[in-house]
Each structure stands twice: as structure tokens, then as C-alpha cells.
Design a protein around this motif. Sequence first.
Motif, PDB file in Angstrom:
ATOM      1  N   LYS A  13      69.855  35.511  18.658  1.00 50.34           N
ATOM      2  CA  LYS A  13      70.952  34.577  18.958  1.00 50.34           C
ATOM      3  C   LYS A  13      71.425  33.876  17.690  1.00 50.34           C
ATOM      4  O   LYS A  13      70.633  33.536  16.825  1.00 50.34           O
ATOM      5  CB  LYS A  13      70.474  33.505  19.954  1.00 50.34           C
ATOM      6  CG  LYS A  13      70.323  34.012  21.382  1.00 50.34           C
ATOM      7  CD  LYS A  13      69.715  32.914  22.265  1.00 50.34           C
ATOM      8  CE  LYS A  13      68.508  33.436  23.025  1.00 50.34           C
ATOM      9  NZ  LYS A  13      67.435  32.477  23.201  1.00 50.34           N
ATOM     10  N   ASN A  14      72.729  33.653  17.588  1.00 45.78           N
ATOM     11  CA  ASN A  14      73.257  32.837  16.497  1.00 45.78           C
ATOM     12  C   ASN A  14      72.935  31.381  16.762  1.00 45.78           C
ATOM     13  O   ASN A  14      73.232  30.861  17.837  1.00 45.78           O
ATOM     14  CB  ASN A  14      74.772  32.994  16.384  1.00 45.78           C
ATOM     15  CG  ASN A  14      75.177  34.370  15.885  1.00 45.78           C
ATOM     16  OD1 ASN A  14      74.473  34.976  15.093  1.00 45.78           O
ATOM     17  ND2 ASN A  14      76.311  34.857  16.369  1.00 45.78           N
ATOM     18  N   LYS A  15      72.293  30.742  15.806  1.00 41.50           N
ATOM     19  CA  LYS A  15      71.989  29.323  15.955  1.00 41.50           C
ATOM     20  C   LYS A  15      72.525  28.574  14.737  1.00 41.50           C
ATOM     21  O   LYS A  15      73.003  29.187  13.780  1.00 41.50           O
ATOM     22  CB  LYS A  15      70.463  29.129  16.053  1.00 41.50           C
ATOM     23  CG  LYS A  15      69.922  29.675  17.361  1.00 41.50           C
ATOM     24  CD  LYS A  15      68.431  29.538  17.626  1.00 41.50           C
ATOM     25  CE  LYS A  15      67.586  28.634  16.825  1.00 41.50           C
ATOM     26  NZ  LYS A  15      66.179  28.635  17.350  1.00 41.50           N
ATOM     27  N   ILE A  16      72.451  27.266  14.807  1.00 41.43           N
ATOM     28  CA  ILE A  16      72.891  26.491  13.646  1.00 41.43           C
ATOM     29  C   ILE A  16      71.810  26.515  12.567  1.00 41.43           C
ATOM     30  O   ILE A  16      72.069  26.854  11.427  1.00 41.43           O
ATOM     31  CB  ILE A  16      73.224  25.026  14.059  1.00 41.43           C
ATOM     32  CG1 ILE A  16      74.318  24.993  15.132  1.00 41.43           C
ATOM     33  CG2 ILE A  16      73.641  24.198  12.827  1.00 41.43           C
ATOM     34  CD1 ILE A  16      75.683  25.521  14.716  1.00 41.43           C
ATOM     35  N   ASN A  17      70.609  26.164  12.974  1.00 44.03           N
ATOM     36  CA  ASN A  17      69.542  26.059  11.995  1.00 44.03           C
ATOM     37  C   ASN A  17      68.197  26.370  12.620  1.00 44.03           C
ATOM     38  O   ASN A  17      67.775  25.628  13.500  1.00 44.03           O
ATOM     39  CB  ASN A  17      69.534  24.645  11.404  1.00 44.03           C
ATOM     40  CG  ASN A  17      68.788  24.586  10.100  1.00 44.03           C
ATOM     41  OD1 ASN A  17      68.538  25.594   9.464  1.00 44.03           O
ATOM     42  ND2 ASN A  17      68.402  23.383   9.728  1.00 44.03           N
ATOM     43  N   PRO A  18      67.537  27.433  12.249  1.00 43.24           N
ATOM     44  CA  PRO A  18      67.979  28.446  11.305  1.00 43.24           C
ATOM     45  C   PRO A  18      69.037  29.359  11.918  1.00 43.24           C
ATOM     46  O   PRO A  18      69.062  29.529  13.130  1.00 43.24           O
ATOM     47  CB  PRO A  18      66.694  29.228  11.009  1.00 43.24           C
ATOM     48  CG  PRO A  18      65.877  29.107  12.244  1.00 43.24           C
ATOM     49  CD  PRO A  18      66.186  27.743  12.791  1.00 43.24           C
ATOM     50  N   ARG A  19      69.872  29.903  11.077  1.00 44.71           N
ATOM     51  CA  ARG A  19      71.009  30.687  11.562  1.00 44.71           C
ATOM     52  C   ARG A  19      70.590  31.886  12.405  1.00 44.71           C
ATOM     53  O   ARG A  19      71.152  32.131  13.454  1.00 44.71           O
ATOM     54  CB  ARG A  19      71.838  31.184  10.368  1.00 44.71           C
ATOM     55  CG  ARG A  19      72.496  30.051   9.617  1.00 44.71           C
ATOM     56  CD  ARG A  19      73.337  30.591   8.493  1.00 44.71           C
ATOM     57  NE  ARG A  19      74.637  31.012   8.974  1.00 44.71           N
ATOM     58  CZ  ARG A  19      75.697  30.214   9.047  1.00 44.71           C
ATOM     59  NH1 ARG A  19      75.609  28.959   8.664  1.00 44.71           N
ATOM     60  NH2 ARG A  19      76.836  30.658   9.487  1.00 44.71           N
ATOM     61  N   ILE A  20      69.615  32.632  11.909  1.00 42.27           N
ATOM     62  CA  ILE A  20      69.117  33.763  12.713  1.00 42.27           C
ATOM     63  C   ILE A  20      67.594  33.692  12.746  1.00 42.27           C
ATOM     64  O   ILE A  20      66.907  34.155  11.848  1.00 42.27           O
ATOM     65  CB  ILE A  20      69.585  35.145  12.209  1.00 42.27           C
ATOM     66  CG1 ILE A  20      69.700  35.165  10.675  1.00 42.27           C
ATOM     67  CG2 ILE A  20      70.908  35.553  12.824  1.00 42.27           C
ATOM     68  CD1 ILE A  20      69.957  36.564  10.166  1.00 42.27           C
ATOM     69  N   ASP A  21      67.122  33.124  13.838  1.00 46.28           N
ATOM     70  CA  ASP A  21      65.711  32.768  13.969  1.00 46.28           C
ATOM     71  C   ASP A  21      64.887  33.985  14.396  1.00 46.28           C
ATOM     72  O   ASP A  21      64.356  34.048  15.498  1.00 46.28           O
ATOM     73  CB  ASP A  21      65.590  31.641  15.002  1.00 46.28           C
ATOM     74  CG  ASP A  21      64.241  30.951  14.938  1.00 46.28           C
ATOM     75  OD1 ASP A  21      63.397  31.367  14.124  1.00 46.28           O
ATOM     76  OD2 ASP A  21      64.045  29.999  15.714  1.00 46.28           O
ATOM     77  N   TYR A  22      64.737  34.936  13.468  1.00 48.35           N
ATOM     78  CA  TYR A  22      64.043  36.182  13.830  1.00 48.35           C
ATOM     79  C   TYR A  22      62.547  35.979  14.048  1.00 48.35           C
ATOM     80  O   TYR A  22      61.916  36.748  14.772  1.00 48.35           O
ATOM     81  CB  TYR A  22      64.317  37.292  12.810  1.00 48.35           C
ATOM     82  CG  TYR A  22      63.843  37.007  11.401  1.00 48.35           C
ATOM     83  CD1 TYR A  22      64.649  36.365  10.473  1.00 48.35           C
ATOM     84  CD2 TYR A  22      62.564  37.394  10.991  1.00 48.35           C
ATOM     85  CE1 TYR A  22      64.225  36.105   9.187  1.00 48.35           C
ATOM     86  CE2 TYR A  22      62.120  37.142   9.689  1.00 48.35           C
ATOM     87  CZ  TYR A  22      62.953  36.496   8.805  1.00 48.35           C
ATOM     88  OH  TYR A  22      62.515  36.235   7.529  1.00 48.35           O
ATOM     89  N   LEU A  23      61.984  34.923  13.465  1.00 47.91           N
ATOM     90  CA  LEU A  23      60.534  34.709  13.664  1.00 47.91           C
ATOM     91  C   LEU A  23      60.215  34.251  15.086  1.00 47.91           C
ATOM     92  O   LEU A  23      59.124  34.491  15.592  1.00 47.91           O
ATOM     93  CB  LEU A  23      59.994  33.714  12.634  1.00 47.91           C
ATOM     94  CG  LEU A  23      59.918  34.238  11.194  1.00 47.91           C
ATOM     95  CD1 LEU A  23      59.353  33.180  10.257  1.00 47.91           C
ATOM     96  CD2 LEU A  23      59.089  35.527  11.089  1.00 47.91           C
ATOM     97  N   GLU A  24      61.186  33.611  15.730  1.00 47.86           N
ATOM     98  CA  GLU A  24      61.054  33.248  17.142  1.00 47.86           C
ATOM     99  C   GLU A  24      60.822  34.531  17.962  1.00 47.86           C
ATOM    100  O   GLU A  24      59.964  34.571  18.855  1.00 47.86           O
ATOM    101  CB  GLU A  24      62.336  32.551  17.592  1.00 47.86           C
ATOM    102  CG  GLU A  24      62.320  31.967  18.985  1.00 47.86           C
ATOM    103  CD  GLU A  24      63.694  31.354  19.337  1.00 47.86           C
ATOM    104  OE1 GLU A  24      63.704  30.237  19.873  1.00 47.86           O
ATOM    105  OE2 GLU A  24      64.736  32.002  19.060  1.00 47.86           O
ATOM    106  N   LEU A  25      61.571  35.578  17.621  1.00 52.40           N
ATOM    107  CA  LEU A  25      61.404  36.874  18.306  1.00 52.40           C
ATOM    108  C   LEU A  25      60.061  37.523  17.966  1.00 52.40           C
ATOM    109  O   LEU A  25      59.421  38.115  18.832  1.00 52.40           O
ATOM    110  CB  LEU A  25      62.549  37.827  17.939  1.00 52.40           C
ATOM    111  CG  LEU A  25      63.894  37.537  18.583  1.00 52.40           C
ATOM    112  CD1 LEU A  25      64.926  38.527  18.095  1.00 52.40           C
ATOM    113  CD2 LEU A  25      63.787  37.591  20.101  1.00 52.40           C
TER     114      LEU A  25
END
Lengths: 190, 190
Positions: free
Chosen positions: A169-181
Motif C-alpha cells: 500500500k502507498n503510505k505517507i511514512n514510510p512510503r512503501i512499508d515492505y517490512l510490514e509485509l
Amino acid sequence: MNYPNGIKKKETFHNISYKNRGMDLESDLNITNQYYRSIDKAHIYKKPTPIKIVKVDYESRHLATIKEAYFQEPSTTDYNGIYKGQYIDFEAKETKSTTSFSLNNIHKHQIRHLKNIVNHGGISFLIVRFVRLDETYLLKAQDLLLFLEKYDRKSIPLSYFQKKGYIIKNKINPRIDYLELIDQIYGGTI
Amino acid sequence: MNYPNGIKKKETFHNISYKNRGMDLESDLNITNQYYRSIDKAHIYKKPTPIKIVKVDYESRHLATIKEAYFQEPSTTDYNGIYKGQYIDFEAKETKSTTSFSLNNIHKHQIRHLKNIVNHGGISFLIVRFVRLDETYLLKAQDLLLFLEKYDRKSIPLSYFQKKGYIIKNKINPRIDYLELIDQIYGGTI
């Protein structure tokens, strides 16, 4: 090969703006990794572009100017680092196609590298942004390798990303939170 | 900073031969890492030198020549990768001194980086070659950080390497078998 995708792409993307996004994937990842470092969550960096230096002018002891150099093909992926004690390694690419991701975007030795990392217990994946769809996917290296084994095709269809990949998902901060995935995918194992 | 050690050193060392060694530390490490990869023991690479590109000539679609560029200060260490599922990260330096290793050789943000890697569970160290002694030491990042905390000095004396470090024997293949030492140091934990 004297003309890597990274450089070429930047040239192209500077003149085009897609929807509300002015940033390309590389910038988004740099900002995201910087954010992760700033909160001491992970230490992941983009490797410098490999360059073959041919001629250097040493005008003074502390100022050396490179006068002739060429882009080299990268032998590994662009990003690596550490997260929760684990070795992280990935490649990130953009595509303007709305239907598939061309495998010309990844070199054979990069695929071999991703395979090696998987075999040695690292966390390895691909981040692909379909620019015109404004969709960014994370695809585990295992699923990329599975595709390459199963199908003799020159591109990976979008549907494969939708089925096997994970949307970032596009987020504000962090922009692309790949570690969440990564947390979701690897759950309790890391 | 437009004049990184790596480049400067090479210039210097090309004209001097020490004992029977014609190779510098960087070449030795490249050959060693290549050997480790060839037997699928570890996948550790030297990062490309960071370069700021100012001017590029796109003579043709597939030949881009960099006409003006400058060396940049590296923000991390030179080497990283994976071994036995562990994240490996280190810096390698040569010194012509026979008594100490000047801390000018390592940038502050490189030390911060080594600290981060240790805190996040990676295996992090320094490889220092005392060229005129033909002695190469591995010093754990923990022991480097301990030294910096304890002493307010501008260099690490050779005696500290002799006491806290591990000597890397010169071999034929691999030339500097630092992973043998990593096995010894970390024993059953990896």
C-alpha cells in the motif's frame, strides 16, 4: 551493457507524472529505507551503481575527477541489509506495462543470485511497480523461481503478481512499508 | 571527500612489492569471495564504489559514456553478504604503518554502521592488513567499538590487534580464509 535500466528509466520518468505520484520507485525505497534506519528498525541500503572507471584526472591531492567511465551490469541485486537479525536481499523494478512484467528487466545472474540467497536462508524478493496502475507488488524470490521453472515465458503476467504476490500500500511514512509485509509473510519465524 | 582510500591505495601499491606478495588486500578478498561463491559456501560481495555522476554522453542508445563524475564517501562498509544464514558485514583496510592502524582510515558513519549491525544481530568485523609486516588481522566490530569507548586515541596499536584480533593466515586457495576464523569465533552459534 553500458546502459542500465536505472539510468534510462530516470530520464524517462522525469518528464511524466502518473496520477498524484511524482516519485519513482527508487526514490520511494530510498526514503523508506532512510526512515527504517532513522527509527533503527532495519539497516537496508541500495548498492551504488557499478561503474567501470577508465580515466581519472588528479588535479589536486583531494580532488579527483572521473573523465571517462562506463556503466556496468550489476552482478547482484540492488538492495540488501539486515532486519531482525535476518539477511534481506531484493531487486526493485518499475514497468510501464499494465498487463505483465518483462523478464528482460532481470538479468540471469541476478536470478541466480536470488536463488543462492534463498538456498542460504536469506529473505529474498522482488518489488515490482506497475506505474500506470499505481500498484506495487512484493513477490517472494521462491515464487519468482517457481514461475521460471514452470513456464517458458518472457514475461510474468500481472495476474501472477495478484495471485502469488502481496500488494504494498502507498503510505505517507514510510512510503512503501515492505517490512510490514515481510512480518506478515514470515510471521513468527523472524 | 573526492578521493577515497581505495583508489589512492591502488595507485600507490602498484609500484611497490612486499615480500612475495604482489596482490593487495582488495584483490585477495575479491578472489576469496569468488572462491566462496564458486563452492557455494557464502555469497559475499564488495559493494561498488559510490560515484556521483555529473555528466553523461548518450552517443547512442546502448553506449553511454560518463564524462564527469566524482568519488563519494561510502555510507556503509565495503563488503556484505550471507554465510550460513547469517548477515555478514565488514570493512577491509591496509596500512603501511608497522605499529598502529590510524582511525582516519574509518569514517564515523562507518563505525555507526558497524555498531548498528552488531545491535541487529549481524556478524560484523574489520580486516586490517599491516602491509610491511605481511600480517592480516580480523577484529570483531565489538572489539573495535570497545577500543573506541575505552580509549581516546587516533589509532589502534598493533598490540591491540595481537591481543584481541585473529590473524588470517595467507593461503593459496582461498587466499585469506576469513570464514574459517568466523567459524572458530562464533563456533556452534552459526
